[in-house]
Design an enzyme around this catalytic site. Structure first.
Site, PDB file in Angstrom:
ATOM      1  CG  ASP A 114      -1.954  -1.115   1.179  1.00 14.24           C
ATOM      2  OD1 ASP A 114      -2.419  -1.435   0.076  1.00 14.24           O
ATOM      3  OD2 ASP A 114      -2.310  -1.638   2.248  1.00 14.24           O
ATOM      4  CG  ASP A 132      -6.443  -1.340  -1.677  1.00 15.43           C
ATOM      5  OD1 ASP A 132      -6.566  -2.561  -1.902  1.00 15.43           O
ATOM      6  OD2 ASP A 132      -5.589  -0.870  -0.904  1.00 15.43           O
TER       7      ASP A 132
END
Length: 166
Positions: A114, A132
């Protein structure tokens, strides 16, 4: 087959960004992407599902996304054989692209990379990646489409029904 091309492009874009983040020294992060600090670049590893859920259950963390992406892919392949359904095809394509990018990470790195957060409200504590965002956007497109279709099939909103009566 524009949707398959879109999926490939989005997966490769997210994986390229993840590779770039991974290649950098962790001391470079976090850093602001814009002057006002609204978008912050991070180097974060998530070994679980969203928000680190089930990070101690690695087999489940690998298999749940694979099973879910398989279902999404199956629905998309079914839709691709039909004319129309462009909005649904787009929603499922975005969702599948995000899922495939994150699954690749889970299977090869055993965590998902991330790399950005939005410095706004409670979102500033959540670190995302493009995959995401693709999953979220695809889901929102599908949800809004379903709401729209439900309204349309039921004869529209109260205001539209009142117009029809006149």
């Amino acid at each position: 087959m524009i949707f398959l091309g879109l999926i490939g492009f989005l997966v490769l874009t997210d994986l390229a960004l993840k590779a770039e983040i991974e290649s950098r020294d962790g001391t470079e992060f976090p850093r602001n992407l814009d002057e006002k600090g609204r978008i912050v670049i991070h180097k974060s590893h998530n070994a679980g599902l969203p928000f680190g859920f089930l990070k101690r259950c690695q087999e489940t963390v690998r298999m749940v996304p694979v099973v879910t992406a398989s279902a999404v892919g199956g629905i998309l392949l079914w839709l691709l054989q039909k004319k129309g359904h462009t909005v649904e095809k787009l929603g499922f394509s975005l969702t599948l692209a995000g899922a495939l990018s994150n699954i690749y990470d889970r299977l090869t790195r055993h965590y998902v990379v991330d790399y950005f957060s939005i410095n706004w409200g409670k979102l500033k504590k959540v670190i995302f990646n493009l995959g995401d965002m693709f999953i979220f956007l695809g889901g929102m497109i599908l949800l809004l489409h379903e709401i729209w279709e439900s309204i349309r099939e039921s004869g529209g909103t109260k205001a539209e029904k009142a117009k029809k009566k006149k």
